[in-house]
Design a protein around this motif. Structure first.
Motif, mmCIF file in Angstrom:
data_model
loop_
_atom_site.group_PDB
_atom_site.id
_atom_site.type_symbol
_atom_site.label_atom_id
_atom_site.label_comp_id
_atom_site.label_asym_id
_atom_site.label_seq_id
_atom_site.Cartn_x
_atom_site.Cartn_y
_atom_site.Cartn_z
ATOM 1 N N MET A 1 61.306 48.869 63.424
ATOM 2 C CA MET A 1 62.162 49.352 62.270
ATOM 3 C C MET A 1 63.299 50.368 62.919
ATOM 4 O O MET A 1 62.907 51.054 63.725
ATOM 5 N N ALA A 2 64.305 50.221 62.513
ATOM 6 C CA ALA A 2 65.352 51.062 62.808
ATOM 7 C C ALA A 2 65.745 52.311 62.268
ATOM 8 O O ALA A 2 66.476 52.936 62.817
ATOM 9 N N ILE A 3 65.191 52.463 61.287
ATOM 10 C CA ILE A 3 65.275 53.832 60.104
ATOM 11 C C ILE A 3 64.117 54.390 60.349
ATOM 12 O O ILE A 3 62.972 53.958 60.143
ATOM 13 N N HIS A 4 64.078 55.576 60.589
ATOM 14 C CA HIS A 4 62.927 56.714 60.770
ATOM 15 C C HIS A 4 63.276 57.785 59.910
ATOM 16 O O HIS A 4 64.234 58.447 59.871
ATOM 17 N N SER A 5 62.156 58.489 59.863
ATOM 18 C CA SER A 5 61.943 59.572 58.835
ATOM 19 C C SER A 5 61.939 60.854 59.738
ATOM 20 O O SER A 5 61.089 60.779 60.813
ATOM 21 N N LYS A 6 62.586 61.688 59.447
ATOM 22 C CA LYS A 6 62.708 63.155 60.481
ATOM 23 C C LYS A 6 62.098 64.140 59.549
ATOM 24 O O LYS A 6 62.315 65.445 59.803
ATOM 25 N N LEU A 7 61.367 64.022 58.382
ATOM 26 C CA LEU A 7 60.763 64.752 57.595
ATOM 27 C C LEU A 7 59.947 65.959 58.217
ATOM 28 O O LEU A 7 59.771 67.093 58.207
ATOM 29 N N SER A 8 58.851 65.281 59.110
ATOM 30 C CA SER A 8 57.926 66.207 59.742
ATOM 31 C C SER A 8 58.841 66.971 60.766
ATOM 32 O O SER A 8 58.124 68.231 60.815
ATOM 33 N N THR A 9 59.889 66.970 61.329
ATOM 34 C CA THR A 9 60.606 67.897 62.019
ATOM 35 C C THR A 9 61.048 68.857 61.307
ATOM 36 O O THR A 9 61.049 69.954 61.702
ATOM 37 N N LEU A 10 61.773 68.528 60.137
ATOM 38 C CA LEU A 10 62.312 69.514 59.201
ATOM 39 C C LEU A 10 61.148 70.376 58.534
ATOM 40 O O LEU A 10 61.303 71.645 58.441
ATOM 41 N N MET A 11 60.027 69.949 58.239
ATOM 42 C CA MET A 11 58.932 70.583 57.663
ATOM 43 C C MET A 11 58.422 71.397 58.898
ATOM 44 O O MET A 11 58.057 72.633 58.457
ATOM 45 N N GLY A 12 58.507 71.024 59.972
ATOM 46 C CA GLY A 12 57.869 71.749 61.119
ATOM 47 C C GLY A 12 58.809 73.308 61.580
ATOM 48 O O GLY A 12 58.281 74.329 61.713
ATOM 49 N N GLU A 13 60.252 73.088 61.478
ATOM 50 C CA GLU A 13 61.062 73.956 61.679
ATOM 51 C C GLU A 13 60.975 75.069 60.643
ATOM 52 O O GLU A 13 61.077 76.153 60.820
ATOM 53 N N LYS A 14 60.631 74.644 59.240
ATOM 54 C CA LYS A 14 60.582 75.586 58.118
ATOM 55 C C LYS A 14 59.080 76.082 58.182
ATOM 56 O O LYS A 14 58.882 76.875 56.953
ATOM 57 N N ARG A 15 58.154 75.391 58.610
ATOM 58 C CA ARG A 15 56.706 75.614 58.678
ATOM 59 C C ARG A 15 56.208 75.368 57.176
ATOM 60 O O ARG A 15 55.526 76.019 56.589
ATOM 61 N N TYR A 16 56.644 74.274 56.647
ATOM 62 C CA TYR A 16 56.235 73.873 55.325
ATOM 63 C C TYR A 16 55.161 72.732 55.360
ATOM 64 O O TYR A 16 55.388 71.886 56.487
ATOM 65 N N ASN A 17 54.126 72.714 54.616
ATOM 66 C CA ASN A 17 53.274 71.873 54.818
ATOM 67 C C ASN A 17 53.400 70.601 53.673
ATOM 68 O O ASN A 17 54.349 70.825 52.618
ATOM 69 N N ILE A 18 52.595 69.782 53.677
ATOM 70 C CA ILE A 18 52.800 68.435 52.830
ATOM 71 C C ILE A 18 52.590 69.312 51.412
ATOM 72 O O ILE A 18 53.391 68.816 50.295
ATOM 73 N N GLN A 19 51.624 69.935 51.102
ATOM 74 C CA GLN A 19 51.369 70.626 49.817
ATOM 75 C C GLN A 19 52.527 71.359 49.519
ATOM 76 O O GLN A 19 52.809 71.250 47.996
ATOM 77 N N TYR A 20 52.985 72.241 50.335
ATOM 78 C CA TYR A 20 54.128 72.912 49.510
ATOM 79 C C TYR A 20 55.448 72.183 49.174
ATOM 80 O O TYR A 20 56.171 72.351 48.255
ATOM 81 N N VAL A 21 55.593 71.092 49.952
ATOM 82 C CA VAL A 21 56.917 70.105 49.644
ATOM 83 C C VAL A 21 56.549 69.420 48.319
ATOM 84 O O VAL A 21 57.661 69.495 47.489
ATOM 85 N N TYR A 22 55.399 68.994 48.093
ATOM 86 C CA TYR A 22 54.969 68.294 46.843
ATOM 87 C C TYR A 22 55.216 69.105 45.864
ATOM 88 O O TYR A 22 55.711 69.041 44.809
ATOM 89 N N GLU A 23 54.596 70.497 45.892
ATOM 90 C CA GLU A 23 54.556 71.535 44.799
ATOM 91 C C GLU A 23 56.064 71.932 44.686
ATOM 92 O O GLU A 23 56.491 71.999 43.202
ATOM 93 N N LYS A 24 57.209 72.004 45.639
ATOM 94 C CA LYS A 24 58.418 72.515 45.140
ATOM 95 C C LYS A 24 59.359 71.484 44.712
ATOM 96 O O LYS A 24 60.352 71.538 44.160
ATOM 97 N N THR A 25 59.113 70.210 45.286
ATOM 98 C CA THR A 25 59.950 68.885 44.857
ATOM 99 C C THR A 25 59.431 68.138 43.815
ATOM 100 O O THR A 25 60.204 67.470 42.911
ATOM 101 N N GLY A 26 57.941 68.088 43.520
ATOM 102 C CA GLY A 26 57.700 67.238 42.393
ATOM 103 C C GLY A 26 57.448 65.651 42.872
ATOM 104 O O GLY A 26 56.967 65.039 42.305
ATOM 105 N N ILE A 27 57.848 65.428 44.469
ATOM 106 C CA ILE A 27 57.693 64.344 44.688
ATOM 107 C C ILE A 27 56.179 63.930 45.098
ATOM 108 O O ILE A 27 55.235 65.006 45.437
#
Length: 69
Positions: A1-27
């Motif tokens: 696939m030619a389109i990739h998610s860079k979310l892990s990089t962004l989360m690593g830079e901010k030191r956010y975990n999956i639970q934090y992003v879930y709680e803050k965004t409602g996604i």
């Protein structure tokens, strides 16, 4: 696939975990996890909007297009 998610990089830079992003965004946690692990086939505009708001970034900072060779 030619389109990739860079979310892990962004989360690593901010030191956010999956639970934090879930709680803050409602996604859904599963959606955040799939984006983090680059396992999604499609992304909803509302999902991108919420992530852009959280990370104060553009959609191009979350998803990346690369040409297939």
């Amino acid at each position: 696939m030619a389109i990739h998610s860079k979310l892990s990089t962004l989360m690593g830079e901010k030191r956010y975990n999956i639970q934090y992003v879930y709680e803050k965004t409602g996604i859904a946690r599963a959606t955040v996890s799939n984006l983090y692990h680059d396992r999604v086939k499609r992304v909803d505009f509302e999902t991108l909007n919420r992530l852009c708001e959280l990370f104060d970034c553009d959609a191009g900072d979350i998803i990346q297009y690369t040409k297939d060779e």
